[in-house]
Scaffold this active site. Structure first.
Site, PDB file in Angstrom:
ATOM      1  N   GLU A 361       0.836  -1.199   0.000  1.00 20.19           N
ATOM      2  CA  GLU A 361       0.000   0.000   0.000  1.00 20.19           C
ATOM      3  C   GLU A 361       0.872   1.250   0.000  1.00 20.19           C
ATOM      4  O   GLU A 361       0.501   2.280  -0.561  1.00 20.19           O
ATOM      5  CB  GLU A 361      -0.943   0.003   1.211  1.00 20.19           C
ATOM      6  CG  GLU A 361      -2.101   0.988   1.074  1.00 20.19           C
ATOM      7  CD  GLU A 361      -3.186   0.774   2.117  1.00 20.19           C
ATOM      8  OE1 GLU A 361      -4.238   0.216   1.775  1.00 20.19           O
ATOM      9  OE2 GLU A 361      -2.971   1.164   3.281  1.00 20.19           O
ATOM     10  N   HIS A 392       7.044 -26.711   2.366  1.00 19.69           N
ATOM     11  CA  HIS A 392       6.186 -27.745   1.794  1.00 19.69           C
ATOM     12  C   HIS A 392       5.045 -27.129   0.981  1.00 19.69           C
ATOM     13  O   HIS A 392       4.073 -27.814   0.665  1.00 19.69           O
ATOM     14  CB  HIS A 392       5.636 -28.633   2.909  1.00 19.69           C
ATOM     15  CG  HIS A 392       6.717 -29.294   3.701  1.00 19.69           C
ATOM     16  ND1 HIS A 392       7.299 -30.487   3.331  1.00 19.69           N
ATOM     17  CD2 HIS A 392       7.361 -28.897   4.833  1.00 19.69           C
ATOM     18  CE1 HIS A 392       8.239 -30.815   4.210  1.00 19.69           C
ATOM     19  NE2 HIS A 392       8.291 -29.863   5.126  1.00 19.69           N
ATOM     20  N   LYS A 517     -14.080   1.645  -4.210  1.00 22.22           N
ATOM     21  CA  LYS A 517     -15.124   2.054  -3.263  1.00 22.22           C
ATOM     22  C   LYS A 517     -16.247   2.801  -3.985  1.00 22.22           C
ATOM     23  O   LYS A 517     -17.432   2.600  -3.709  1.00 22.22           O
ATOM     24  CB  LYS A 517     -14.533   2.968  -2.182  1.00 22.22           C
ATOM     25  CG  LYS A 517     -13.603   2.302  -1.189  1.00 22.22           C
ATOM     26  CD  LYS A 517     -13.160   3.345  -0.172  1.00 22.22           C
ATOM     27  CE  LYS A 517     -12.129   2.812   0.793  1.00 22.22           C
ATOM     28  NZ  LYS A 517     -11.671   3.859   1.729  1.00 22.22           N
TER      29      LYS A 517
END
Length: 560
Positions: A361, A392, A517
């Site tokens: 960000e 793994h 948004k």
């Protein structure tokens, strides 16, 4: 200091490094690691921490050139401007002073000419007093029962940072003892499943809800806050809200309108960015409720120790600066777009997700601080898992696929040591054996000639060959106490800032989250209209219209 419209890539220091890349391409870490003097020069110690960056694809000459780049980017001045409270977040006209959140009481750190440290400590003292009341049982809920369970509602930086610290402290013996009989949960997602999971097994009578929203208007947070207010009200009545909900906010009018006593609102400031807010009331309040303020104060002191190191240490010995410069080298010069954060500690399982936000960000920008398009890439794709789980999972790609620089983080002393009789080593030694082995495996690899000497069949040799020459660094912490957790946080916060300062971008705004948004608001209006009036989706492209129709036709949401 006025900002310069020149891009860092136009400087001689940048061009010098670009030319130097060709020299580095001719080297292999097998050879670089054989130079003991080089390796020794690439180890730094501070306050019990040991940084080893000798497995970076860099020479002593590379480091000199990177330090020249730091000078060309005016890094010293930019760090000073941050600590002096200048408005380095230029697009929002704000200071960037998360360092003030953990400064000693007698420190002087100014924003707009005012020392903010006394104000910070007023809030910290208020948190200490309140958390002591809750933990001692002198503050009780609506039915007279102590509040032993806490749900903190927040999203982004209001959740990822505090969750990282909480998870890191959960198994520290001292923290474990101080949290006995208490629970702390974090509610972030507006997905109702997250609500269901958070309240599962909890009794409203013994639950305190902390609502974290600076403006008290954050859509996701406030919807979750209203949902939990309904949960409390349904069980205990509307008058119980003031006893069972508190706020971290500066909008006292909306806090009161919501039903929370403004006296139980804990402030933070415009000069605190969300992803840098874990040391504010955003993190300190829920963590103090769980572990006690004295434990959280140790965390703040750890972060402050790195702040002082960052501000005062010459760059060639400055851990956040060195890490930041190496990241710039890996991203902008060697062309590695990602970074793996690999803590060999299960207690640090939430560290990579937090740094993912802090880093991506902050530095995921495409223009300079002056608004000029950048002709080079900034930011990294950050991801990670604790070792040995990651081995793994995705280490296959790191060893034999794309080159991804790795941060290995190890702890000398386990929080919960186990030694089984008859085992060759303790459980922690087994873990750390992998911590020490993996960086060498990445650096050295394995050649076809070595495999032939081991009598590996010819058809398998290409599959078992490891190219090596894959960069990593190792950070070794003496233990994982609250103090060390604070240090680790601050190292990465400042590392990210260094990268942004060198690239010449604004690491402290986040305009990239806004567009989605706005579009979500349009969709929300459509969903409301479709649910209440049966109107068909309109005004969207073919793809979105088709998806919306499918959702509305097949979803089981109740009609409003």
């Amino acid at each position: 200091m006025a900002s310069s419209t020149a891009l860092i890539c136009d400087t001689e220091a940048w061009k010098d490094l670009k030319g130097h890349v060709e020299d580095i391409k001719k080297t292999h870490l097998r050879d670089l690691m054989s130079d003991a003097n080089r390796c020794q020069s690439m180890m730094m110690e501070f306050d019990g921490l040991l940084l080893d960056y000798s497995r970076q694809r860099a020479t002593v000459e590379t480091m000199d050139k990177l330090l020249n780049l730091a000078k060309a980017s005016q890094l010293t001045e930019k760090i000073s401007r941050m600590f002096n409270g200048e408005h380095i977040n230029s697009t929002e006209n704000r200071s960037v002073l998360h360092v003030a959140l953990r400064a000693p009481k007698d420190a002087v750190i100014k924003a707009d000419g005012m020392n903010v440290v006394p104000e910070v400590w007023n809030v910290l003292d208020k948190i200490k007093e309140f958390s002591d009341k809750i933990r001692s049982g002198s503050w009780v809920g609506a039915t007279g029962k102590p509040l032993k369970d806490v749900i903190a509602i927040g999203i982004g930086g209001s959740f990822l940072g505090p969750l990282f610290v909480h998870t890191a402290l959960q198994t520290d013996p001292e923290a474990l003892e101080s949290a006995k009989g208490r629970q702390l949960r974090f509610l972030a997602n507006i997905d109702p499943v997250d609500v269901a999971r958070n309240i599962s097994g909890l009794n409203p009578e013994t639950t305190l809800v902390v609502v974290v929203s600076k403006t008290f208007t954050t859509a996701e947070t406030m919807l979750n806050a209203r949902t939990l207010r309904e949960w409390i009200t349904a069980a205990l009545g509307a008058s119980a809200v003031a006893k069972h909900m508190v706020a971290v906010s500066t909008n006292l009018a909306l806090v009161e309108k919501f039903g929370i006593d403004p006296n139980n609102a804990f402030a933070f400031w415009d000069w605190v960015g969300g992803r840098y807010s874990v040391c504010s009331a955003v993190g300190v309040l829920p963590l103090s409720l769980q572990y006690g303020f004295s434990m959280v104060e140790k965390f703040l002191k750890g972060a402050s120790s790195i702040d002082q190191h960052f501000q005062s240490t010459p760059f060639e010995k400055n851990i956040p600066v060195l890490l930041g410069l190496l990241s710039v080298w890996n991203v902008s010069f060697l062309g590695y777009p990602a970074r793996a954060i690999l803590p060999y500690s299960q207690a640090l399982e939430k560290f990579a997700p937090h740094i993912q936000q802090v880093s991506m960000e902050s530095n995921g920008k495409g223009v300079s601080i002056d608004g000029l398009p950048l002709p080079f890439e900034t930011g990294e794709i950050d991801f990670g898992e604790p070792g040995t789980n990651g081995q793994h999972s995705f280490y296959q790609l790191i060893h034999q696929g794309r080159v991804i620089p790795c941060d290995f983080i190890g702890i000398v002393k386990s929080q919960q040591p186990v030694y089984l009789k008859g085992e060759v080593v303790s459980n922690h030694d087994e873990l750390m054996s992998n911590f020490f082995a993996q960086p060498d495996a990445l650096a050295y690899g394995k050649t076809p000639e070595q495999l032939q000497k081991e009598n590996v069949s010819e058809n398998l040799i290409p599959h078992k060959t490891f190219s090596g020459n894959r960069p990593s660094l190792s950070l070794l912490l003496p233990e994982l106490t609250a103090y060390n957790v604070g240090q680790l946080l601050a190292i990465y916060e400042h590392r990210v800032a260094v990268q942004g300062f060198v690239w010449g971008i604004n690491s402290f705004d986040q305009w990239g989250v806004e567009l989605g948004k706005v579009l979500a608001t349009q969709v929300r209006k459509q969903l409301h209209s479709s649910r209440t009036q049966g109107t068909a989706p309109e005004g969207f492209n073919y793809s979105t219209t088709t998806l919306l129709k499918r959702y509305l036709e097949t979803s089981s949401e109740p009609q409003m």
